[in-house]
Write an enzyme that holds these catalytic residues in place. Structure first.
Site, mmCIF file in Angstrom:
data_model
loop_
_atom_site.group_PDB
_atom_site.id
_atom_site.type_symbol
_atom_site.label_atom_id
_atom_site.label_comp_id
_atom_site.label_asym_id
_atom_site.label_seq_id
_atom_site.Cartn_x
_atom_site.Cartn_y
_atom_site.Cartn_z
ATOM 1 N N HIS A 13 0.846 -1.132 0.111
ATOM 2 C CA HIS A 13 -0.114 0.080 0.017
ATOM 3 C C HIS A 13 1.061 1.230 -0.173
ATOM 4 C CE1 HIS A 13 -3.154 2.772 1.173
ATOM 5 N NE2 HIS A 13 -3.857 1.982 0.789
ATOM 6 N N ASP A 59 -7.955 -5.477 0.145
ATOM 7 C CA ASP A 59 -8.513 -6.330 -1.008
ATOM 8 C C ASP A 59 -8.066 -7.702 -0.774
ATOM 9 O OD1 ASP A 59 -9.685 -4.431 -2.317
ATOM 10 O OD2 ASP A 59 -7.683 -3.621 -3.136
HETATM 11 N N1 CMC Z 1 4.068 -7.602 -4.653
HETATM 12 C C1 CMC Z 1 5.343 -7.546 -4.932
HETATM 13 N N2 CMC Z 1 6.315 -6.507 -4.895
HETATM 14 C C2 CMC Z 1 5.571 -5.442 -4.371
HETATM 15 C C3 CMC Z 1 4.353 -5.451 -4.095
HETATM 16 C C4 CMC Z 1 3.540 -6.528 -4.429
HETATM 17 N N3 CMC Z 1 2.135 -6.439 -4.117
HETATM 18 N N4 CMC Z 1 3.809 -4.110 -3.799
HETATM 19 C C5 CMC Z 1 4.989 -3.156 -3.940
HETATM 20 N N5 CMC Z 1 5.930 -4.248 -4.041
HETATM 21 C C6 CMC Z 1 7.380 -3.727 -4.442
HETATM 22 C C7 CMC Z 1 7.747 -3.092 -5.548
HETATM 23 O O1 CMC Z 1 7.963 -3.724 -6.509
HETATM 24 C C8 CMC Z 1 8.859 -2.018 -5.111
HETATM 25 O O2 CMC Z 1 9.917 -2.719 -5.071
HETATM 26 P P1 CMC Z 1 11.175 -2.187 -5.197
HETATM 27 O O3 CMC Z 1 11.589 -1.003 -4.239
HETATM 28 O O4 CMC Z 1 12.327 -3.205 -5.235
HETATM 29 O O5 CMC Z 1 11.198 -1.415 -6.776
HETATM 30 C C9 CMC Z 1 8.207 -1.688 -3.635
HETATM 31 O O6 CMC Z 1 7.573 -2.691 -3.290
HETATM 32 C C10 CMC Z 1 7.631 -0.200 -3.239
HETATM 33 O O7 CMC Z 1 6.392 -0.499 -4.310
HETATM 34 P P2 CMC Z 1 5.795 0.465 -5.241
HETATM 35 O O8 CMC Z 1 5.295 -0.098 -6.473
HETATM 36 O O9 CMC Z 1 7.015 1.663 -5.485
HETATM 37 O O10 CMC Z 1 4.765 1.255 -4.323
HETATM 38 P P3 CMC Z 1 3.418 2.033 -4.735
HETATM 39 O O11 CMC Z 1 3.065 2.850 -3.203
HETATM 40 O O12 CMC Z 1 3.874 2.766 -5.614
HETATM 41 O O13 CMC Z 1 2.234 0.992 -4.869
HETATM 42 C C11 CMC Z 1 0.460 -0.396 -4.696
HETATM 43 C C12 CMC Z 1 1.086 0.744 -3.917
HETATM 44 C C13 CMC Z 1 -0.853 -0.626 -3.802
HETATM 45 C C14 CMC Z 1 -0.032 -0.083 -5.871
HETATM 46 C C15 CMC Z 1 1.498 -1.735 -4.873
HETATM 47 O O14 CMC Z 1 1.682 -2.171 -3.516
HETATM 48 C C16 CMC Z 1 0.834 -2.775 -5.679
HETATM 49 O O15 CMC Z 1 0.739 -2.988 -6.775
HETATM 50 N N6 CMC Z 1 0.097 -3.851 -4.935
HETATM 51 C C17 CMC Z 1 -0.651 -4.956 -5.511
HETATM 52 C C18 CMC Z 1 -2.006 -4.374 -5.814
HETATM 53 C C19 CMC Z 1 -3.028 -4.185 -4.764
HETATM 54 O O16 CMC Z 1 -3.097 -4.965 -3.947
HETATM 55 N N7 CMC Z 1 -3.711 -3.091 -4.775
HETATM 56 C C20 CMC Z 1 -4.727 -2.469 -3.761
HETATM 57 C C21 CMC Z 1 -4.309 -1.390 -2.908
HETATM 58 S S1 CMC Z 1 -5.171 -1.200 -1.425
HETATM 59 C C22 CMC Z 1 -6.766 -0.783 -1.669
HETATM 60 C C23 CMC Z 1 -7.081 0.061 -2.769
HETATM 61 O O17 CMC Z 1 -6.399 1.093 -3.029
HETATM 62 O O18 CMC Z 1 -7.863 -0.163 -3.810
#
Ligand code: CMC
Length: 439
Positions: free
Chosen positions: A315, A373
């Protein structure tokens, strides 16, 4: 940017120094809780530069009194009330009232509010014809974007967004009609006739009645189901300036029709990084299939060359357990038991996946925890809700937050059209090249 030191003019300001000679005192604004923010509005006019923050990781786009999140501690408050207390003690309509009006309703305020929602729960009959323009196999979120957007064609003339009463009526209409439209999207996909809301039923009962009832027979709404879905609605009601809420605010900042703004929010919510994740979690769990395959999927999630991510994990704001996921995790077993679902293999799989991920260095280092989720889909599935409707239910509940945030924005004296700037990296000015001179 360095925080002001003793030689500055105002202890509470930030001082920004550029190239040694020009500097600027920027006010530090304090909320009731949470980090202070630096007011950079004079930055461009005085220093001629913008801030750069793709994804808005360090940008407060507005001030708001609705919802507070402490991502490090895993705290979520609506108008000051912890989400756990609201989930345990209140109803969704109470939370909707709270978000819209700032205080919990007394019993007459609540019954008046619920009466307003009953008044507005039908949709214009002409609107029901819109559904038949969609393919039967259309994703219900696509139908939601279209039909909710089309509400703007029905209520545009009677809506003056500068009139508080009109704004309130638009809010009632949206909250009241969402269950009707959502259930119709489902009925359309399975070829059953639309069911109309019944005023004697509560908000969650009405949704279940319209989803699962048929005109040919009486339908008893299960109180267990109604309570479980109401709690999930509460957990999804608002979440401060997330992507879809920011979309609604940005669309609304131009003075656009609120129904069209909510349709924009629905479109944004649909993405798998946002609300679409609840549907993606179920697909992922089914793909994993058994506990033996978990390590393979964990490895894929960690592999930078593989686009796969553990859905329902991570998140932007929570660097701790998402408190909504904690409520759902706790209640999942109880709800399934109440529903008579014994041994849901996907729940066992999800809990094992969570256990393994939370012990893995990759997830620990990055503070990746289950989000809302992760468990919601398992409960929805046990209730008999089809997977394609999961994100629709998120949208239904989040409509309350979207419309409360939209109203707050319109009423904010600081509100201006949202217009971010950019760091331009394209070609500098050059002359047009005639076709016969191009390579
Ligand atoms: N699985 C594997 N690696 C992950 C995940 C994951 N679900 N989420 C983040 N990471 C890693 C990402 O690759 C990055 O690694 P590195 O620093 O080595 O490059 C690090 O963690 C930080 O991630 P980010 O993508 O920079 O973080 P963000 O704040 O931009 O993205 C997120 C947040 C929710 C989009 C992301 O965690 C994600 O794609 N999660 C899976 C989808 C999900 O469950 N979404 C629902 C969010 S909560 C409810 C809502 O908003 O509707």
């Amino acid at each position: 940017m360095a925080q002001n030191s003793e030689n500055s003019t105002n202890q509470d300001n930030f001082q920004l120094t550029s190239g040694g000679d020009s500097s600027l005192d920027l006010p530090r604004l304090k909320g009731t809780i949470g980090p202070d923010v630096v007011d950079i509005r004079r930055l461009y006019s005085e220093l001629g530069c913008f801030t750069y923050d793709p994804g808005f990781v360090a940008t407060a786009s507005c001030s708001s009194e609705l919802t507070y999140i402490d991502g490090e501690q895993g705290i979520l408050l609506h108008r000051g009330y912890p989400i756990q207390q609201l989930a345990a003690n209140s109803t969704f309509t109470e939370v909707a009232y709270l978000l819209l009006n700032g205080e919990l309703p007394n019993s007459s305020e609540l019954s008046n509010f619920e009466g307003q929602l009953s008044n507005y729960s039908m949709i214009h009959d002409q609107l029901t014809r819109l559904f038949s323009g969609f393919r039967r196999d259309a994703h219900p979120m696509a139908i939601m974007v279209g039909v909710v957007g089309a509400l703007s064609a029905f209520y545009h003339d009677s809506l003056d967004i500068n009139d508080p009463q009109h704004r309130m009526v638009a809010s009632y209409r949206l909250i009241a009609k969402m269950p009707t439209i959502a259930a119709m999207a489902y009925k359309y996909s399975i070829g059953q006739p639309f069911m109309y809301p019944r005023n004697a039923l509560t908000y969650p009962e009405n949704f279940l009645y319209m989803m699962f009832g048929v005109p040919t027979e009486e339908f008893e709404v299960s109180p267990v189901l109604a309570k479980a879905i109401d709690r999930i609605f509460i957990l999804h009601a608002d979440h401060e300036q997330n992507a879809s809420t920011s979309t609604v605010r940005l669309a609304g900042s131009s003075g656009a029709n609120p129904f069209a703004c909510i349709a924009a929010g629905i479109a944004c919510l649909w993405g798998p990084a946002h609300g679409g994740a609840n549907e993606a979690v179920l697909a992922m769990l089914e793909e994993v299939g058994s506990v033996n395959h978990i390590p393979e999927f964990i490895d894929r999630a960690k592999d930078r060359d593989d686009p796969f991510r553990l859905m329902g994990f991570g998140h932007r704001v929570y660097k701790n357990y998402d408190p909504r996921a904690a409520v759902l995790r706790e209640s999942a077993h109880a709800v399934l038991e109440e529903l008579g679902v014994r041994d849901e293999p996907l729940l066992e799989l999800a809990m094992e996946l969570e256990r393994i991920a939370l012990e893995d260095e990759y997830f620990v280092e990055r503070k990746l925890f289950p989000n809302v989720d992760f468990y919601s889909g398992i409960i929805f599935r046990a209730m008999g809700i089809p997977v394609s409707m999961f994100t629709v239910l998120f949208a239904l509940a989040r409509t309350v937050g979207w419309i409360a945030q939209w109203k707050e924005m319109i009423e904010d004296p600081d509100q201006r059209i949202g217009r971010p700037r950019q760091l331009y990296t394209g070609p500098v000015e050059r002359n047009y090249v005639a076709m016969d001179q191009r390579s």
